[in-house]
Design a protein around this motif. Structure first.
Motif, PDB file in Angstrom:
ATOM      1  N   ALA A 116     -36.306  30.895  14.999  1.00  0.00           N
ATOM      2  CA  ALA A 116     -35.789  29.632  15.517  1.00  0.00           C
ATOM      3  C   ALA A 116     -36.438  28.450  14.818  1.00  0.00           C
ATOM      4  CB  ALA A 116     -36.047  29.554  17.015  1.00  0.00           C
ATOM      5  N   LEU A 117     -35.689  27.388  14.721  1.00  0.00           N
ATOM      6  CA  LEU A 117     -36.212  26.147  14.164  1.00  0.00           C
ATOM      7  C   LEU A 117     -36.942  25.396  15.262  1.00  0.00           C
ATOM      8  CD1 LEU A 117     -33.046  25.047  12.198  1.00  0.00           C
ATOM      9  CD2 LEU A 117     -35.157  25.909  11.217  1.00  0.00           C
ATOM     10  N   PRO A 118     -37.761  24.416  14.874  1.00  0.00           N
ATOM     11  CA  PRO A 118     -38.434  23.624  15.903  1.00  0.00           C
ATOM     12  C   PRO A 118     -37.427  22.936  16.821  1.00  0.00           C
ATOM     13  CG  PRO A 118     -39.229  23.070  13.718  1.00  0.00           C
ATOM     14  CD  PRO A 118     -38.147  24.057  13.529  1.00  0.00           C
ATOM     15  N   GLU A 119     -37.900  22.591  17.997  1.00  0.00           N
ATOM     16  CA  GLU A 119     -37.044  21.972  18.999  1.00  0.00           C
ATOM     17  C   GLU A 119     -36.207  20.834  18.448  1.00  0.00           C
ATOM     18  OE1 GLU A 119     -38.600  20.437  22.825  1.00  0.00           O
ATOM     19  OE2 GLU A 119     -39.798  22.281  22.682  1.00  0.00           O
ATOM     20  N   CYS A 120     -36.895  19.972  17.682  1.00  0.00           N
ATOM     21  CA  CYS A 120     -36.202  18.782  17.203  1.00  0.00           C
ATOM     22  C   CYS A 120     -35.062  19.152  16.261  1.00  0.00           C
ATOM     23  CB  CYS A 120     -37.180  17.831  16.532  1.00  0.00           C
ATOM     24  SG  CYS A 120     -38.298  18.658  15.420  1.00  0.00           S
ATOM     25  N   LEU A 121     -35.093  20.352  15.717  1.00  0.00           N
ATOM     26  CA  LEU A 121     -33.997  20.784  14.853  1.00  0.00           C
ATOM     27  C   LEU A 121     -32.887  21.421  15.659  1.00  0.00           C
ATOM     28  CD1 LEU A 121     -35.421  22.302  11.575  1.00  0.00           C
ATOM     29  CD2 LEU A 121     -33.670  20.569  11.814  1.00  0.00           C
ATOM     30  N   SER A 129     -28.649  13.995  10.800  1.00  0.00           N
ATOM     31  CA  SER A 129     -28.217  13.408   9.545  1.00  0.00           C
ATOM     32  C   SER A 129     -28.997  14.078   8.414  1.00  0.00           C
ATOM     33  CB  SER A 129     -28.493  11.913   9.544  1.00  0.00           C
ATOM     34  OG  SER A 129     -29.867  11.701   9.440  1.00  0.00           O
ATOM     35  N   GLU A 130     -28.522  13.869   7.226  1.00  0.00           N
ATOM     36  CA  GLU A 130     -29.195  14.462   6.074  1.00  0.00           C
ATOM     37  C   GLU A 130     -30.631  13.949   5.999  1.00  0.00           C
ATOM     38  OE1 GLU A 130     -26.152  15.188   2.712  1.00  0.00           O
ATOM     39  OE2 GLU A 130     -27.852  14.171   1.857  1.00  0.00           O
ATOM     40  N   LEU A 131     -30.774  12.679   6.331  1.00  0.00           N
ATOM     41  CA  LEU A 131     -32.095  12.056   6.258  1.00  0.00           C
ATOM     42  C   LEU A 131     -33.076  12.769   7.173  1.00  0.00           C
ATOM     43  CD1 LEU A 131     -33.059   9.345   4.825  1.00  0.00           C
ATOM     44  CD2 LEU A 131     -33.149   8.461   7.153  1.00  0.00           C
ATOM     45  N   GLU A 132     -32.605  13.072   8.366  1.00  0.00           N
ATOM     46  CA  GLU A 132     -33.485  13.732   9.330  1.00  0.00           C
ATOM     47  C   GLU A 132     -33.866  15.129   8.845  1.00  0.00           C
ATOM     48  OE1 GLU A 132     -32.501  12.064  13.719  1.00  0.00           O
ATOM     49  OE2 GLU A 132     -30.857  12.960  12.618  1.00  0.00           O
ATOM     50  N   MET A 188     -37.601  16.565   8.133  1.00  0.00           N
ATOM     51  CA  MET A 188     -38.097  17.815   8.691  1.00  0.00           C
ATOM     52  C   MET A 188     -38.719  18.666   7.594  1.00  0.00           C
ATOM     53  SD  MET A 188     -38.317  18.676  11.649  1.00  0.00           S
ATOM     54  CE  MET A 188     -39.585  19.915  11.770  1.00  0.00           C
ATOM     55  N   ARG A 189     -38.048  18.685   6.445  1.00  0.00           N
ATOM     56  CA  ARG A 189     -38.588  19.462   5.333  1.00  0.00           C
ATOM     57  C   ARG A 189     -39.937  18.907   4.911  1.00  0.00           C
ATOM     58  NH1 ARG A 189     -33.204  19.848   3.621  1.00  0.00           N
ATOM     59  NH2 ARG A 189     -33.333  18.026   2.307  1.00  0.00           N
ATOM     60  N   ILE A 190     -40.025  17.587   4.850  1.00  0.00           N
ATOM     61  CA  ILE A 190     -41.278  16.950   4.457  1.00  0.00           C
ATOM     62  C   ILE A 190     -42.372  17.305   5.440  1.00  0.00           C
ATOM     63  CG2 ILE A 190     -42.451  14.717   4.212  1.00  0.00           C
ATOM     64  CD1 ILE A 190     -39.707  13.660   3.156  1.00  0.00           C
ATOM     65  N   LEU A 250     -45.542  12.429  13.091  1.00  0.00           N
ATOM     66  CA  LEU A 250     -44.357  12.768  12.296  1.00  0.00           C
ATOM     67  C   LEU A 250     -43.221  13.242  13.187  1.00  0.00           C
ATOM     68  CD1 LEU A 250     -45.914  14.532   9.240  1.00  0.00           C
ATOM     69  CD2 LEU A 250     -44.269  12.665   9.165  1.00  0.00           C
ATOM     70  N   LYS A 251     -43.582  14.066  14.118  1.00  0.00           N
ATOM     71  CA  LYS A 251     -42.592  14.624  15.014  1.00  0.00           C
ATOM     72  C   LYS A 251     -41.910  13.508  15.796  1.00  0.00           C
ATOM     73  CE  LYS A 251     -42.333  17.476  19.066  1.00  0.00           C
ATOM     74  NZ  LYS A 251     -43.188  17.856  20.174  1.00  0.00           N
TER      75      LYS A 251
END
Lengths: 187, 377
Positions: free
Chosen positions: B130-135, B143-146, B150-152, B370-371
């Motif tokens: 699973a991805l983190p909650e925010c994902l 959005s692509e930016l988000e 997340m990758r960063i 960051l989160k």
């Protein structure tokens, strides 16, 4: 096939259900003539962050109750062969010239005369913007008209308009010509 | 006539929802949508793809009309009937309208491209846990930016973890230096075991020692996971807490190399352990190269070669340090005399954990910040 296509297009027109009339305008000219700046000026957008167009831009502007779909296609030499793919069903050609770029007057004249001979642009009115009049070295519109032999055009309506796409000066005059000569006739 | 057009319209709408229409059109869009981004400027290829789309739709509609026996006149009348103007039908007809309207076509393609990207994201999630909650929360709105952020964020966490591991290894190396006597032991191929037995002044044989050690290692390996105060567990759990990730996410973080390796120590790695100073490396390198002259009398290339060799040896040593570090807490109390000449090991470990705690705290703050930023958007 041709018959069917025509039929389908008229069907699609009906499907759209828009009572508003639309005009398709193609904006052409050499690279760095100011086509995209003019387009953004028409759409009242910021004209300070424009880079050379690699593809094309489209903006829809309402003019005297008519929707103008303006297609601005990149003018770099390598893109020019693609111009003719955008000429079908065009109601008006706007041709932009950098009035200060005297070295390329001949080149721009050649490109224009090729367009005029295009089958898809037969009889299509031409509006020429003698752009960059804000520059001191700009040639006056009358001089450019002469150089382009505009007076020999007998098969269509034409107009040359001095302007500065950056400041917007003269642009509205050109649009007024469009509405008086094309929009009103189409209605 | 009105009934007629109603029937025709319903039939067309039905066709536009049928697999005969949906499959080729969807296929086309999925195959061609990847170049469509949401940049203001259009690419020249869009026009080409639009042309191909027109041809496809025209062919499909033509075939359909022939099949059902509707002529154009009927089609036209049906489309101009008031029913055709309803909102639902307008949506159904959208892919047909796209043939004549580049802007509609473009937005359909951009939308399709985004859908595929989100699907890809889902696949990644399924593969990596699973991805983190925010994902996961409202992934469709991402959005692509988000996504980029997340990758960063994950990269930052990965890096900080690596840095931490390096730091631990360095500390251990330092500790080791203190623990060892300063004389070179490069020739000592029996390294760890003989040294340990010597300092412990143990009477038992080397063989006996190593077998004991292996036993302890096995025991400790199983106990390791349950040990909450170990640095490794600390790191992982702090990451977990700050990100709200579940256990699956941990898989995506890089493996904690040193401890993992250490839990299964290959016997050969034990061979070389000992002194850390650069001089000893150079000496060792020199010896291996068969050069007897002092270092500063050698030619530049030779010096370079030696330095390279020394670097390599140092790297090998670092690896060993990490390995040793893992073994250390596993040393049975009977072996404690090993560390006797050195400063007592207990205070050192505590010092580390205090500093590490501070570090972890800092890292946690960063991750939280960051989160927060990611979620707020």
């Amino acid at each position: 096939m041709g018959e069917v296509q025509k039929g389908l297009f008229s069907v699609i027109e009906k499907l759209k259900g828009t009572t508003e009339q639309e005009l398709r305008i193609v904006l052409l000219g050499l690279d760095n003539a100011g086509k995209t700046t003019l387009l953004k000026q028409l759409a009242s957008e910021d004209v300070n962050t424009i880079t050379p167009t690699q593809g094309f831009n489209i903006k829809s502007v309402t003019c005297h109750g008519m929707k103008l779909n303006v297609w601005d296609i990149g003018g770099q030499r390598k893109i020019r062969p693609f111009w003719k793919k955008y000429l079908e069903n065009t109601d008006l050609l706007i041709y932009v010239i950098d009035s200060a770029d005297k070295k390329r007057f001949e080149e721009t004249g050649l490109e224009l005369s090729e367009l005029i001979d295009e089958e898809n642009l037969k009889g299509v009115p031409v509006l020429i913007f003698a752009n960059k009049q804000d520059l001191a070295t700009a040639s006056p519109a009358s001089e450019i008209a002469e150089g382009l032999n505009l007076h020999t055009y007998r098969d269509r309506e034409w107009q040359i308009q001095a302007c500065s796409a950056v400041s917007g000066e003269g642009v509205q005059d050109g649009m007024n010509w469009i509405s008086n000569n094309i929009v009103n006739k189409k209605k | 006539m009105a009934d007629d057009s109603e029937w025709v319209l319903e039939s067309i709408a039905g066709y536009l929802g049928s697999p005969e229409w949906m499959i080729p059109v969807t296929d086309f869009m999925e195959n061609k949508c990847s170049v469509f981004d949401d940049e203001d400027e259009n690419k020249l290829t869009y026009t080409e793809i639009h042309q191909q789309y027109k041809e496809l739709v025209e062919k499909l509609l033509e075939n359909y009309m022939q099949e059902v026996g509707i002529n154009e006149q009927q089609f036209l009348e049906a489309c101009s009937s008031p029913f055709a103007k309803s909102k639902t039908l307008q949506t159904v007809f959208q892919p047909v309208l796209a043939t004549d309207d580049f802007q509609i076509f473009r937005s359909l393609m951009v939308q399709k491209n985004m859908e595929l990207q989100l699907q890809a994201l889902r696949v990644i999630k399924e593969r990596n846990g699973a991805l983190p909650e925010c994902l996961t929360d409202g992934a469709d709105m991402m959005s692509e930016l988000e996504q980029q952020e997340m990758r960063i964020l994950q990269e930052v966490l990965k890096r900080s973890k690596e840095e931490y591991d390096e730091e631990v290894a360095r500390r251990l190396q330092f500790e080791e230096e203190i623990g060892c006597t300063s004389s070179g032991s490069s020739a000592d191929k029996n390294g760890f075991d003989s040294e340990a037995s010597a300092s412990a002044q143990s009477t038992s044989s080397i063989d006996n020692m190593s077998s004991k050690k292996t036993e302890k290692q096995d025991q400790l390996r199983s106990a390791e996971n349950g040990e909450p105060s170990s640095a490794k567990t600390n790191t992982v759990s702090s990451d977990k807490r700050s990100l709200g990730k579940d256990s699956g996410e941990r898989k995506t973080l890089p493996a904690v190399t040193a401890p993992v390796k250490g839990s299964e120590p290959p016997a050969t790695l034990k061979e070389k352990s000992g002194r850390q100073t650069v001089e000893s490396y150079l000496a060792e390198a020199q010896r291996e190269a068969g050069i007897s002259r002092p270092f500063n009398e050698l030619s530049a290339t030779e010096q370079e070669q030696l330095q390279e060799r020394a670097r390599y040896l140092r790297q090998q040593r670092d690896k060993l340090q990490a390995l040793k570090k893992e073994q250390r807490p596993k040393q049975p109390p009977a072996e404690e005399p090993t560390a006797a000449p050195a400063p007592a090991p207990t205070p050192t470990t505590q010092e580390i954990s205090v500093e590490e705690k501070k570090k972890l705290q800092k890292r946690k703050h960063l991750a939280e910040k960051l989160k927060e930023e990611v979620i707020k958007k």
